[in-house]
Design a protein around this motif. Structure first.
Motif, PDB file in Angstrom:
ATOM      1  N   GLN A   1      -5.255  10.567 -11.238  1.00 20.11           N
ATOM      2  CA  GLN A   1      -5.388   9.337 -10.448  1.00 20.11           C
ATOM      3  C   GLN A   1      -4.940   8.123 -11.256  1.00 20.11           C
ATOM      4  OE1 GLN A   1      -9.374   8.463  -9.207  1.00 20.11           O
ATOM      5  NE2 GLN A   1      -8.723   6.899  -7.766  1.00 20.11           N
ATOM      6  N   ARG A   2      -5.370   8.042 -12.520  1.00 21.64           N
ATOM      7  CA  ARG A   2      -5.043   6.896 -13.364  1.00 21.64           C
ATOM      8  C   ARG A   2      -3.539   6.792 -13.606  1.00 21.64           C
ATOM      9  NH1 ARG A   2      -7.503   7.851 -18.375  1.00 21.64           N
ATOM     10  NH2 ARG A   2      -9.380   8.253 -17.208  1.00 21.64           N
ATOM     11  N   GLN A   3      -2.874   7.928 -13.776  1.00 19.64           N
ATOM     12  CA  GLN A   3      -1.439   7.935 -14.040  1.00 19.64           C
ATOM     13  C   GLN A   3      -0.606   7.827 -12.759  1.00 19.64           C
ATOM     14  OE1 GLN A   3      -0.102   7.799 -17.045  1.00 19.64           O
ATOM     15  NE2 GLN A   3      -2.107   7.830 -18.006  1.00 19.64           N
ATOM     16  N   GLY A   4      -1.246   7.944 -11.610  1.00 23.18           N
ATOM     17  CA  GLY A   4      -0.530   7.833 -10.342  1.00 23.18           C
ATOM     18  C   GLY A   4       0.370   9.032 -10.067  1.00 23.18           C
ATOM     19  N   ILE A   5      -0.066  10.199 -10.500  1.00 23.64           N
ATOM     20  CA  ILE A   5       0.719  11.414 -10.322  1.00 23.64           C
ATOM     21  C   ILE A   5       0.496  11.948  -8.915  1.00 23.64           C
ATOM     22  CG2 ILE A   5       1.027  13.789 -11.122  1.00 23.64           C
ATOM     23  CD1 ILE A   5       0.169  12.805 -13.890  1.00 23.64           C
ATOM     24  N   ALA A   6       1.592  12.370  -8.289  1.00 29.55           N
ATOM     25  CA  ALA A   6       1.513  12.890  -6.920  1.00 29.55           C
ATOM     26  C   ALA A   6       0.943  14.299  -6.932  1.00 29.55           C
ATOM     27  CB  ALA A   6       2.888  12.888  -6.288  1.00 29.55           C
ATOM     28  N   LYS A   7       0.013  14.566  -5.993  1.00 32.04           N
ATOM     29  CA  LYS A   7      -0.533  15.907  -5.793  1.00 32.04           C
ATOM     30  C   LYS A   7       0.009  16.411  -4.465  1.00 32.04           C
ATOM     31  CE  LYS A   7      -4.792  14.677  -6.041  1.00 32.04           C
ATOM     32  NZ  LYS A   7      -6.240  14.667  -5.986  1.00 32.04           N
ATOM     33  N   TYR A   8       0.261  17.702  -4.413  1.00 33.04           N
ATOM     34  CA  TYR A   8       0.783  18.321  -3.203  1.00 33.04           C
ATOM     35  C   TYR A   8      -0.185  19.406  -2.773  1.00 33.04           C
ATOM     36  CZ  TYR A   8       4.883  16.174  -5.306  1.00 33.04           C
ATOM     37  OH  TYR A   8       5.736  15.279  -5.882  1.00 33.04           O
ATOM     38  N   SER A   9      -0.579  19.393  -1.520  1.00 33.15           N
ATOM     39  CA  SER A   9      -1.471  20.415  -0.976  1.00 33.15           C
ATOM     40  C   SER A   9      -0.640  21.418  -0.199  1.00 33.15           C
ATOM     41  CB  SER A   9      -2.519  19.801  -0.055  1.00 33.15           C
ATOM     42  OG  SER A   9      -3.374  18.978  -0.796  1.00 33.15           O
ATOM     43  N   VAL A  10      -0.726  22.672  -0.636  1.00 30.42           N
ATOM     44  CA  VAL A  10      -0.055  23.758   0.064  1.00 30.42           C
ATOM     45  C   VAL A  10      -1.107  24.830   0.288  1.00 30.42           C
ATOM     46  CG1 VAL A  10       1.787  25.482   0.000  1.00 30.42           C
ATOM     47  CG2 VAL A  10       2.144  23.230  -1.039  1.00 30.42           C
ATOM     48  N   GLY A  11      -1.448  25.049   1.545  1.00 29.67           N
ATOM     49  CA  GLY A  11      -2.525  25.992   1.839  1.00 29.67           C
ATOM     50  C   GLY A  11      -3.833  25.448   1.300  1.00 29.67           C
ATOM     51  N   LYS A  12      -4.531  26.296   0.527  1.00 28.40           N
ATOM     52  CA  LYS A  12      -5.808  25.838  -0.036  1.00 28.40           C
ATOM     53  C   LYS A  12      -5.677  25.379  -1.478  1.00 28.40           C
ATOM     54  CE  LYS A  12      -7.348  30.445  -1.396  1.00 28.40           C
ATOM     55  NZ  LYS A  12      -8.431  31.388  -1.357  1.00 28.40           N
ATOM     56  N   PHE A  13      -4.457  25.336  -2.021  1.00 24.05           N
ATOM     57  CA  PHE A  13      -4.230  24.949  -3.403  1.00 24.05           C
ATOM     58  C   PHE A  13      -3.613  23.559  -3.502  1.00 24.05           C
ATOM     59  CE2 PHE A  13      -4.029  29.608  -3.474  1.00 24.05           C
ATOM     60  CZ  PHE A  13      -5.037  29.864  -4.395  1.00 24.05           C
ATOM     61  N   ASN A  14      -3.970  22.860  -4.591  1.00 26.17           N
ATOM     62  CA  ASN A  14      -3.351  21.581  -4.913  1.00 26.17           C
ATOM     63  C   ASN A  14      -2.396  21.804  -6.073  1.00 26.17           C
ATOM     64  OD1 ASN A  14      -4.642  19.927  -3.029  1.00 26.17           O
ATOM     65  ND2 ASN A  14      -6.455  19.778  -4.318  1.00 26.17           N
ATOM     66  N   TYR A  15      -1.192  21.274  -5.940  1.00 24.75           N
ATOM     67  CA  TYR A  15      -0.176  21.436  -6.968  1.00 24.75           C
ATOM     68  C   TYR A  15       0.213  20.087  -7.533  1.00 24.75           C
ATOM     69  CZ  TYR A  15       0.441  26.171  -5.155  1.00 24.75           C
ATOM     70  OH  TYR A  15       0.220  27.463  -4.773  1.00 24.75           O
TER      71      TYR A  15
ATOM     72  N   LEU B   1       0.782  -1.225   0.000  1.00 24.72           N
ATOM     73  CA  LEU B   1       0.000   0.000   0.000  1.00 24.72           C
ATOM     74  C   LEU B   1       0.816   1.280   0.000  1.00 24.72           C
ATOM     75  CD1 LEU B   1      -2.785  -0.992   2.525  1.00 24.72           C
ATOM     76  CD2 LEU B   1      -2.892  -0.995   0.060  1.00 24.72           C
ATOM     77  N   LEU B   2       1.965   1.250   0.611  1.00 20.02           N
ATOM     78  CA  LEU B   2       2.723   2.478   0.749  1.00 20.02           C
ATOM     79  C   LEU B   2       3.685   2.645  -0.422  1.00 20.02           C
ATOM     80  CD1 LEU B   2       3.536   2.315   4.544  1.00 20.02           C
ATOM     81  CD2 LEU B   2       1.677   3.512   3.427  1.00 20.02           C
ATOM     82  N   ARG B   3       3.556   3.744  -1.107  1.00 17.99           N
ATOM     83  CA  ARG B   3       4.454   4.054  -2.195  1.00 17.99           C
ATOM     84  C   ARG B   3       5.465   5.072  -1.681  1.00 17.99           C
ATOM     85  NH1 ARG B   3      -0.290   4.796  -6.542  1.00 17.99           N
ATOM     86  NH2 ARG B   3      -0.637   2.606  -6.933  1.00 17.99           N
ATOM     87  N   PRO B   4       6.628   5.119  -2.302  1.00 16.19           N
ATOM     88  CA  PRO B   4       7.584   6.119  -1.853  1.00 16.19           C
ATOM     89  C   PRO B   4       7.024   7.526  -2.082  1.00 16.19           C
ATOM     90  CG  PRO B   4       8.426   4.884  -3.747  1.00 16.19           C
ATOM     91  CD  PRO B   4       7.133   4.271  -3.343  1.00 16.19           C
ATOM     92  N   VAL B   5       7.147   8.356  -1.100  1.00 16.84           N
ATOM     93  CA  VAL B   5       6.617   9.709  -1.185  1.00 16.84           C
ATOM     94  C   VAL B   5       7.609  10.558  -1.964  1.00 16.84           C
ATOM     95  CG1 VAL B   5       5.902  11.719   0.152  1.00 16.84           C
ATOM     96  CG2 VAL B   5       5.446   9.424   1.004  1.00 16.84           C
ATOM     97  N   GLN B   6       7.079  11.237  -3.013  1.00 18.52           N
ATOM     98  CA  GLN B   6       7.939  12.104  -3.797  1.00 18.52           C
ATOM     99  C   GLN B   6       8.141  13.410  -3.061  1.00 18.52           C
ATOM    100  OE1 GLN B   6       6.100  12.532  -7.606  1.00 18.52           O
ATOM    101  NE2 GLN B   6       6.417  10.407  -8.176  1.00 18.52           N
ATOM    102  N   GLU B   7       9.321  13.951  -3.204  1.00 16.69           N
ATOM    103  CA  GLU B   7       9.638  15.211  -2.557  1.00 16.69           C
ATOM    104  C   GLU B   7       8.976  16.350  -3.322  1.00 16.69           C
ATOM    105  OE1 GLU B   7      13.665  17.630  -1.669  1.00 16.69           O
ATOM    106  OE2 GLU B   7      13.700  15.476  -1.267  1.00 16.69           O
ATOM    107  N   PHE B   8       8.494  17.341  -2.622  1.00 18.26           N
ATOM    108  CA  PHE B   8       7.835  18.488  -3.234  1.00 18.26           C
ATOM    109  C   PHE B   8       8.853  19.259  -4.075  1.00 18.26           C
ATOM    110  CE2 PHE B   8       6.198  22.944  -2.903  1.00 18.26           C
ATOM    111  CZ  PHE B   8       5.083  22.750  -3.697  1.00 18.26           C
ATOM    112  N   PRO B   9       8.595  19.414  -5.390  1.00 18.21           N
ATOM    113  CA  PRO B   9       9.593  20.039  -6.259  1.00 18.21           C
ATOM    114  C   PRO B   9       9.693  21.558  -6.125  1.00 18.21           C
ATOM    115  CG  PRO B   9       7.695  19.347  -7.544  1.00 18.21           C
ATOM    116  CD  PRO B   9       7.466  18.888  -6.131  1.00 18.21           C
ATOM    117  N   GLY B  10       8.802  22.195  -5.404  1.00 15.94           N
ATOM    118  CA  GLY B  10       8.818  23.649  -5.265  1.00 15.94           C
ATOM    119  C   GLY B  10       7.707  24.273  -6.099  1.00 15.94           C
TER     120      GLY B  10
END
Length: 187
Positions: free
Chosen positions: A158-172, A123-132
């Motif tokens: 979701q289908r491509q398994g792309i990491a989303k990053y939440s910063v404040g109220k925005f998703n990056y 279940l656990l995938r390696p967490v990608q580092e936030f690129p900035g």
């Protein structure tokens, strides 16, 4: 043949000390023996009743345990997880399935293997580092730049398994991941 053995024992029912004439005596009197027998009988009846009630609650569980191939409903019943969780595992590609029209069939041995894997691997995938922030798009920027609806974008991410990053109220989302999907050439 009589014996004159006198052994000090403790009654298994009333826990009182008594003198026994044999080494196998368990109870101090016929009264304690009868009460212990009634308690054992009562307990066995209650256990049998509880077992029958459990079978009545889940009548298909006994039949499902013997099958080699399971539907998603049967797998969720057998493993005690929701149907949606099974579909998520399938969509991540961690569980092999067969499709017969609209019906999804799963091998029971595959489910057993999946749940016997350590949690870190399954279940656990390696967490990608936030690129900035400078290397990321917001969701609304992606929608405007590529003309895609919010629902289609979320399904694609979701289908491509792309990491989303939440910063404040925005998703990056990382620019490099989105650019690869939409075949954007670097200038």
């Amino acid at each position: 043949m009589s014996t004159n053995i006198k052994i000090t024992r403790i009654c298994e029912f009333c826990q009182n000390e008594f003198i026994a004439k044999t080494t196998k005596t368990q109870y101090c009197s016929l009264k304690c023996s009868s009460r212990a027998y009634k308690a054992r009988t009562r307990k066995s009846k209650i256990d049998e009743s509880n077992r029958q009630t459990e079978i009545a609650r889940q009548p298909h569980l006994e039949a499902v345990k013997t099958k080699d191939f399971l539907s998603v409903n049967q797998a969720s019943l057998l493993f005690g997880i929701s149907r949606r969780t099974i579909y998520r595992i399938i969509s991540r590609g961690e569980l092999d399935i067969a499709k017969f029209g609209a019906r999804t069939v799963i091998r029971k041995c595959d489910m057993d293997t999946f749940f016997s894997m350590p949690l870190e691997q399954s279940l656990l995938r390696p967490v990608q580092e936030f690129p900035g922030l400078e290397n990321c798009y917001t969701i609304s920027q992606i929608q405007q730049k590529f003309g895609i609806s919010p629902g289609a974008l979320y399904m694609l991410i979701q289908r491509q398994g792309i990491a989303k990053y939440s910063v404040g109220k925005f998703n990056y989302v990382a620019k490099k991941d989105i650019d690869i999907i939409f075949n954007v050439r670097e200038k």
